[in-house]
Design a protein around this motif. Structure first.
Motif, PDB file in Angstrom:
ATOM      1  N   ALA A  62       0.834  -1.206   0.000  1.00 19.49           N
ATOM      2  CA  ALA A  62       0.000   0.000   0.000  1.00 19.49           C
ATOM      3  C   ALA A  62       0.869   1.257   0.000  1.00 19.49           C
ATOM      4  N   SER A  63       1.967   1.223   0.730  1.00 21.04           N
ATOM      5  CA  SER A  63       2.862   2.382   0.789  1.00 21.04           C
ATOM      6  C   SER A  63       3.528   2.634  -0.560  1.00 21.04           C
ATOM      7  N   VAL A  64       3.947   1.551  -1.234  1.00 25.45           N
ATOM      8  CA  VAL A  64       4.583   1.689  -2.546  1.00 25.45           C
ATOM      9  C   VAL A  64       3.595   2.248  -3.562  1.00 25.45           C
ATOM     10  N   GLN A  65       2.371   1.692  -3.591  1.00 26.43           N
ATOM     11  CA  GLN A  65       1.364   2.154  -4.535  1.00 26.43           C
ATOM     12  C   GLN A  65       0.988   3.604  -4.276  1.00 26.43           C
ATOM     13  N   LEU A  66       0.887   3.978  -2.986  1.00 26.29           N
ATOM     14  CA  LEU A  66       0.541   5.355  -2.640  1.00 26.29           C
ATOM     15  C   LEU A  66       1.610   6.320  -3.112  1.00 26.29           C
ATOM     16  N   ARG A  67       2.860   5.899  -3.041  1.00 31.36           N
ATOM     17  CA  ARG A  67       3.957   6.770  -3.460  1.00 31.36           C
ATOM     18  C   ARG A  67       3.805   7.185  -4.924  1.00 31.36           C
ATOM     19  N   PHE A  68       3.404   6.232  -5.772  1.00 32.04           N
ATOM     20  CA  PHE A  68       3.241   6.546  -7.194  1.00 32.04           C
ATOM     21  C   PHE A  68       1.965   7.337  -7.457  1.00 32.04           C
ATOM     22  N   ARG A  69       0.905   7.083  -6.685  1.00 28.56           N
ATOM     23  CA  ARG A  69      -0.359   7.774  -6.911  1.00 28.56           C
ATOM     24  C   ARG A  69      -0.312   9.234  -6.467  1.00 28.56           C
ATOM     25  N   THR A  70       0.516   9.539  -5.487  1.00 28.53           N
ATOM     26  CA  THR A  70       0.524  10.896  -4.921  1.00 28.53           C
ATOM     27  C   THR A  70       1.791  11.665  -5.271  1.00 28.53           C
ATOM     28  N   PHE A 125       0.133   8.795   4.150  1.00 30.01           N
ATOM     29  CA  PHE A 125       0.067   7.414   4.625  1.00 30.01           C
ATOM     30  C   PHE A 125      -1.199   6.764   4.081  1.00 30.01           C
ATOM     31  N   PRO A 126      -1.086   5.531   3.545  1.00 26.70           N
ATOM     32  CA  PRO A 126      -2.283   4.828   3.065  1.00 26.70           C
ATOM     33  C   PRO A 126      -3.110   4.326   4.251  1.00 26.70           C
ATOM     34  N   ILE A 145      -2.947  16.900   8.655  1.00 33.87           N
ATOM     35  CA  ILE A 145      -3.480  17.927   7.754  1.00 33.87           C
ATOM     36  C   ILE A 145      -4.846  17.497   7.218  1.00 33.87           C
ATOM     37  N   SER A 146      -4.948  16.269   6.771  1.00 32.06           N
ATOM     38  CA  SER A 146      -6.225  15.717   6.333  1.00 32.06           C
ATOM     39  C   SER A 146      -6.213  14.216   6.585  1.00 32.06           C
ATOM     40  N   GLY A 147      -7.414  13.625   6.664  1.00 33.86           N
ATOM     41  CA  GLY A 147      -7.497  12.209   6.985  1.00 33.86           C
ATOM     42  C   GLY A 147      -7.712  12.001   8.472  1.00 33.86           C
ATOM     43  N   GLU A 148      -7.398  10.808   8.944  1.00 35.66           N
ATOM     44  CA  GLU A 148      -7.646  10.475  10.349  1.00 35.66           C
ATOM     45  C   GLU A 148      -6.750   9.321  10.777  1.00 35.66           C
ATOM     46  N   VAL A 149      -6.260   9.380  12.015  1.00 35.22           N
ATOM     47  CA  VAL A 149      -5.483   8.288  12.589  1.00 35.22           C
ATOM     48  C   VAL A 149      -6.115   7.876  13.912  1.00 35.22           C
ATOM     49  N   GLU A 150      -5.701   6.725  14.407  1.00 39.50           N
ATOM     50  CA  GLU A 150      -6.168   6.299  15.723  1.00 39.50           C
ATOM     51  C   GLU A 150      -4.978   5.849  16.568  1.00 39.50           C
ATOM     52  N   ALA A 151      -5.111   6.076  17.882  1.00 44.38           N
ATOM     53  CA  ALA A 151      -4.085   5.655  18.833  1.00 44.38           C
ATOM     54  C   ALA A 151      -4.486   4.305  19.412  1.00 44.38           C
ATOM     55  N   LEU A 152      -3.532   3.361  19.417  1.00 42.62           N
ATOM     56  CA  LEU A 152      -3.784   2.010  19.921  1.00 42.62           C
ATOM     57  C   LEU A 152      -2.754   1.676  20.990  1.00 42.62           C
ATOM     58  N   THR A 153      -3.158   0.896  21.973  1.00 43.86           N
ATOM     59  CA  THR A 153      -2.210   0.408  22.976  1.00 43.86           C
ATOM     60  C   THR A 153      -2.316  -1.109  23.055  1.00 43.86           C
ATOM     61  N   THR A 154      -1.216  -1.755  23.332  1.00 38.47           N
ATOM     62  CA  THR A 154      -1.172  -3.216  23.392  1.00 38.47           C
ATOM     63  C   THR A 154      -1.413  -3.695  24.814  1.00 38.47           C
ATOM     64  N   LEU A 155      -2.412  -4.573  24.999  1.00 37.78           N
ATOM     65  CA  LEU A 155      -2.743  -5.121  26.317  1.00 37.78           C
ATOM     66  C   LEU A 155      -1.821  -6.282  26.665  1.00 37.78           C
ATOM     67  N   THR A 193      -4.123   9.559   4.655  1.00 36.52           N
ATOM     68  CA  THR A 193      -3.857  10.638   5.608  1.00 36.52           C
ATOM     69  C   THR A 193      -2.641  11.451   5.188  1.00 36.52           C
ATOM     70  N   HIS A 194      -2.805  12.757   5.204  1.00 34.88           N
ATOM     71  CA  HIS A 194      -1.735  13.697   4.869  1.00 34.88           C
ATOM     72  C   HIS A 194      -1.259  14.332   6.175  1.00 34.88           C
ATOM     73  N   VAL A 195       0.027  14.221   6.456  1.00 40.18           N
ATOM     74  CA  VAL A 195       0.585  14.757   7.697  1.00 40.18           C
ATOM     75  C   VAL A 195       1.814  15.606   7.405  1.00 40.18           C
ATOM     76  N   VAL A 196       2.196  16.424   8.394  1.00 42.51           N
ATOM     77  CA  VAL A 196       3.511  17.064   8.362  1.00 42.51           C
ATOM     78  C   VAL A 196       4.278  16.579   9.587  1.00 42.51           C
TER      79      VAL A 196
END
Length: 204
Positions: A62-70, A125-126, A145-155, A193-196
């Motif tokens: 997904a990361s490789v494909q996103l690199r070419f698309r964006t 990020f894809p 900047i745009s999109g959405e992320v989530e925070a996860l913790t490992t139990l 997701t677009h971040v700085v």
């Protein structure tokens, strides 16, 4: 006869110009497609050879494909060629309002905001990509900047628990960077997701 000859030559020149431009566009698109296929194949072979988990292989692809698309949207390659003053002006125009809206920088002087923005780096990020891993060394924090992320913790049993969602103009990874501790959460993108990125050194 002279008019007819001139008219025919003009038409031939115009036709050659149009056909040449179309050919260049087709060749460029085909070249990019072959380049992407080659990269995807190499990533797939790497994952198979090293017996990586399926989820990890999907993230890599997904990361490789996103690199070419964006490629057209990625500013860093373009900005790196510009003089520092011009680059700072462009970054200020693109990201200053987003940085000012973050809770960490509200009320901070304008000069400090400008210094921060001038050193930021944009990234895409894809979906379902790990932006930050839990317990990794804190090197960068991110502003969405745009999109959405989530925070996860490992139990204790190894399962991941959802902590919170972070949307546009939110921050991720700042706890580890500010306190110089390993990152307390895994940050994973929920969609494109677009971040700085702000480096630990530059923020301090």
């Amino acid at each position: 006869m002279l008019f007819s000859i001139a008219f025919m030559l003009f038409n031939m020149g115009l036709t050659s110009y149009i056909i040449g431009n179309i050919t260049n566009l087709v060749v460029r698109e085909t070249s990019n497609t072959f380049k992407m296929r080659d990269m995807v194949q190499r990533v797939s072979e790497f994952g198979s050879m090293n017996q990586l988990p399926e989820a990890m292989r999907e993230q890599m692809l997904a990361s490789v494909q996103l690199r070419f698309r964006t490629e057209e949207q990625l500013q860093q390659e373009v900005l790196s060629e510009l003089p520092k003053a011009v680059r700072s002006g462009v970054m200020k125009h693109l990201f200053k309002s987003a940085v000012e809206s973050c809770y960490l920088f509200q009320g901070v002087s304008d000069s400090l905001i400008v210094q921060l923005v001038s050193k930021m780096k944009a990234k895409f990020f894809p979906p379902k990509a790990n932006v930050i891993l839990e317990n990794e060394t804190s090197t960068d924090c991110y502003i969405i900047i745009s999109g959405e992320v989530e925070a996860l913790t490992t139990l204790a049993d190894g399962t991941e628990k959802h902590v919170k969602r972070i949307g546009p103009r939110g921050m991720a990874g700042e706890i580890g960077v500010m306190f110089s501790i390993p990152q307390p959460f895994t940050i994973q993108s929920r969609r494109l997701t677009h971040v700085v990125r702000i480096s630990h050194t530059h923020l301090l």
